[in-house]
Design a protein around this motif. Structure first.
Motif: not given
Lengths: 355, 346
Positions: A116-117, A119-120, A129, A334-337, B122, B124-127
């Motif tokens: 997934e990184r 598409m960061q 993305p 880490r990135y859910t919220y 969004w 989450y998926m895109f870090g």
């Protein structure tokens, strides 16, 4: 009482350079020779990226991949017409758009390798993305366009989707809203005739996808999607119109998906080789090459050099992608919220992800 | 504190507020005030929804805001719930803070693809490169023949989804403070309001403030049993507690205010003290917020209960339209009283 006709809808078709490479100079957009060469070189780079991605998939070095072969003009011609800071909402088959915008190719390879990184999106790129769900990003583009309007920015948003996506409610709802509020958005339908195994004739009984804009009160145009100049001009005109408050445009790029839907598909089970052969003769690079040759902009040696350079670039990018370290397991939560919840903090320990 | 108090109606509030200078406004006015203040202070905030510029202004919660802020910022939208959710998401990821309003919770099922597959994912998926500061307000209907398709309480559709927050404020103070907290939370937030709360009154400061997301509140202290009352059921729980008190049973009433995340610490502390738990919810029983509360007690503090938990929920059937059936359908104060007594008898 007589029955009156209260509305008539006409749909334009735009082609500037035909299959023989002959141009209609009255329609030709003002592109310099350097710009034309740049477009050609970008198409070669995109095609090289694409062919290497297909090989990497066969070697098990990346995951499922969606080929753009045959659609390079539709992607690169339209992306080139968008300004650097116009927001782009691509679907999964828009690797060519990413290439045109100069996106780091190693990140694209990482993405297709299931990271997934990839598409960061780094700072300075106005790309959202890739949307893997079909058509669901069309309203996002409309919303982004509306945000730009509220902020007073002179920008557009562009949504890329396919003929399959045009059957979705999201497509109509996103377009309808844009029509009502004159949102500065360009709807770029990449009509490649096939949605996996579903032919274009099964998507709609309408003659064109372009005419669907008429129901939303704005212009739809069909362009020869294998003619990069037609795609560029239609997009450029739509961008100008939107930036001047004229609202949205639907552009149907009439093109063809020469490869399988993805590397997980086998198109020979549902379409004939004859059909594919017809379209192979119409593919966009042949046409641009013929056009450039007539203008004295193309030689075999030039193309060989461009291809060699593209190969070298892609090789380096693949090396970089494959050298990139695996992500940290704590990235799972880490990135859910914006910040970890109490439950997630507990789970970090429970699953042993915390270092 | 005066604003932690809960009043069932204007009369009750006025009686309590007699002689005080504290301001009282209704729940709907509290939402209107919070929205108006944010529109005034922050250009990135806008309101979108079907009928938000209607004369009624979504039961008064958006009333006349379009006159003050214009139809571009308080925008009536085409009838396309999923589409406008996507549009609000697109605006949110482009730096805006949209407040999307649905007159009924029942319209939310049309928006699930955009909320569950996009808004919740969004970031989450895109870090963490994209956040979706989207607020979705939706209202639970009840009465006037709202019936099967205009009265549902569906927080559990969202509480199951990582990436979302779900708030169910019960008082005017919380309605104002949680709306502001939601707009500035940065994550997608669903606020479920109950139509019957709109005319309730309470103390609400004029200044801006936020109520922390994930913090419940003890509405009434008691030692004999704990009742968790969610949204409108917090009021029914208070009535039950008053009636029970006359019989010598002291009930602690907890209003969780936010159901995702849930303030389990507060609930567990209370049950440690009382040993008995009743959960009164506005929706159905299976896989509900109440089910989550019970599961969490089992996981975290299974020994604290002295009696089985009793849940007060809607019967396992859609809402009837006929007033006679509707009256029989909704549980209220009497059901909570019986439930508390049942836990005490065990």
């Amino acid at each position: 009482m007589p029955i009156n006709i209260i509305e008539k809808i006409e749909i334009k078709y735009l082609q500037i350079v035909n299959e023989k490479g002959e141009a209609d100079s009255s329609l030709m957009p003002p592109l310099s020779n350097d710009e034309i060469k740049k477009l050609f070189e970008t198409m070669i780079l995109a095609r090289t990226f694409n062919h290497r991605a297909l090989s990497l998939q066969r070697e098990g070095r990346i995951g499922t991949y969606a080929s753009i072969w045959g659609q390079e003009a539709s992607q690169i011609g339209s992306a080139y017409a968008l300004d650097k800071d116009d927001w782009i909402f691509p679907s999964f088959r828009e690797s060519g758009v990413f290439v045109e915008k100069g996106y780091p190719l190693w990140m694209l390879y990482r993405y297709w390798a299931g990271d997934e990184r990839g598409m960061q999106i780094p700072e300075g790129f106005y790309l959202f993305p890739m949307s893997v769900p079909v058509g669901t990003h069309v309203p996002h583009a409309t919303g982004a366009a509306w945000a730009m309007r509220l902020k007073g920015h002179r920008k557009v948003a562009a949504a890329y989707f396919g003929d399959g996506g045009s059957s979705k409610g999201d497509f109509y709802e996103g377009m309808n809203f844009a029509g009502v509020f004159k949102a500065p958005v360009i709807f770029l339908c990449q009509n490649n005739q096939w949605a996996i195994s579903v032919p274009r004739a099964r998507q709609t009984a309408a003659k064109t996808i372009a005419q669907k804009a008429a129901a939303c009160g704005f212009e739809g145009i069909q362009v020869d999607g294998n003619d990069i100049f037609a795609v560029y001009k239609a997009t450029k005109d739509a961008v100008e119109k939107a930036k001047n408050g004229g609202g949205p445009t639907l552009i149907e790029c009439f093109t063809y998906r020469l490869d399988d839907h993805t590397t997980s598909d086998d198109a020979s089970r549902y379409r004939t080789e004859e059909e594919v052969e017809v379209w192979k003769k119409k593919e966009p690079l042949i046409r641009l090459r013929l056009f450039m040759e007539k203008k004295g902009l193309w030689t075999k040696q030039y193309e060989d050099e461009v291809s060699k350079k593209a190969q070298e670039t892609v090789d380096k990018e693949i090396q970089k992608a494959e050298a990139f370290a695996a992500p940290d397991p704590a990235d799972i939560v880490r990135y859910t919220y914006g910040e970890l919840t109490p439950r997630q903090k507990r789970e970090l320990k429970e699953f042993g992800w915390e270092k | 504190m005066p604003w932690t108090k809960i009043y069932s109606n204007k009369e009750e509030f006025e009686k309590a507020a007699a002689g005080s200078t504290l301001r009282g406004i209704t729940y709907k006015e509290a939402i209107l005030e919070a929205t108006s203040r944010m529109l005034e202070q922050d250009k990135s905030v806008f309101v979108i929804g079907e009928g938000v510029d209607d004369a009624g202004g979504v039961f008064g919660t958006t009333k006349n805001l379009h006159l003050k802020f214009g139809k571009d910022r308080v925008m009536d939208s085409p009838l396309a719930e999923n589409g406008i959710t996507g549009i609000a998401i697109g605006a949110a990821i482009s730096g805006m803070r949209p407040i999307l309003v649905h007159m009924r919770v029942d319209f939310l099922p049309l928006t699930l693809d955009q909320i569950i597959n996009h808004a919740a994912k969004w970031h989450y998926m895109f870090g963490g490169k994209l956040s979706v500061p989207l607020v979705v307000r939706a209202i639970i209907g009840r009465g006037w023949g709202s019936a099967a398709q205009h009265s549902q309480s569906l927080p559990s559709l969202f509480t199951n989804i990582p990436g979302l927050r779900v708030l169910m404020p019960a008082t005017p103070y919380d309605a104002k403070g949680l709306l502001r907290a939601a707009v500035y939370d940065g994550n997608p937030v669903i606020i479920i309001e109950h139509r019957w709360l709109y005319d309730h009154m309470g103390h609400v400061p004029e200044d801006d403030y936020t109520v922390p997301i994930g913090k419940g509140i003890v509405r009434r202290e008691g030692k004999d049993a704990t009742v968790v009352g969610i949204s409108y059921m917090a009021y029914e729980a208070m009535r039950a507690a008053e009636a029970l008190s006359k019989e010598g049973i002291e009930t602690e009433v907890i209003d969780p205010r936010t159901v995702k995340p849930l303030d389990m610490g507060l609930i567990i502390e209370s049950v440690k003290k009382t040993g008995r738990l009743v959960i009164a919810d506005t929706g159905w029983k299976e896989c509900s917020v109440g089910a989550e509360i019970v599961a969490r007690i089992m996981e975290e503090s299974c020994g604290i209960l002295k009696a089985p938990v009793v849940r007060v929920n809607l019967p396992e059937t859609p809402t009837p339209a006929s007033p006679a059936l509707e009256k029989a359908y909704y549980p209220g104060v009497d059901h909570i009283i019986s439930a508390v007594k049942k836990t005490i008898q065990k």
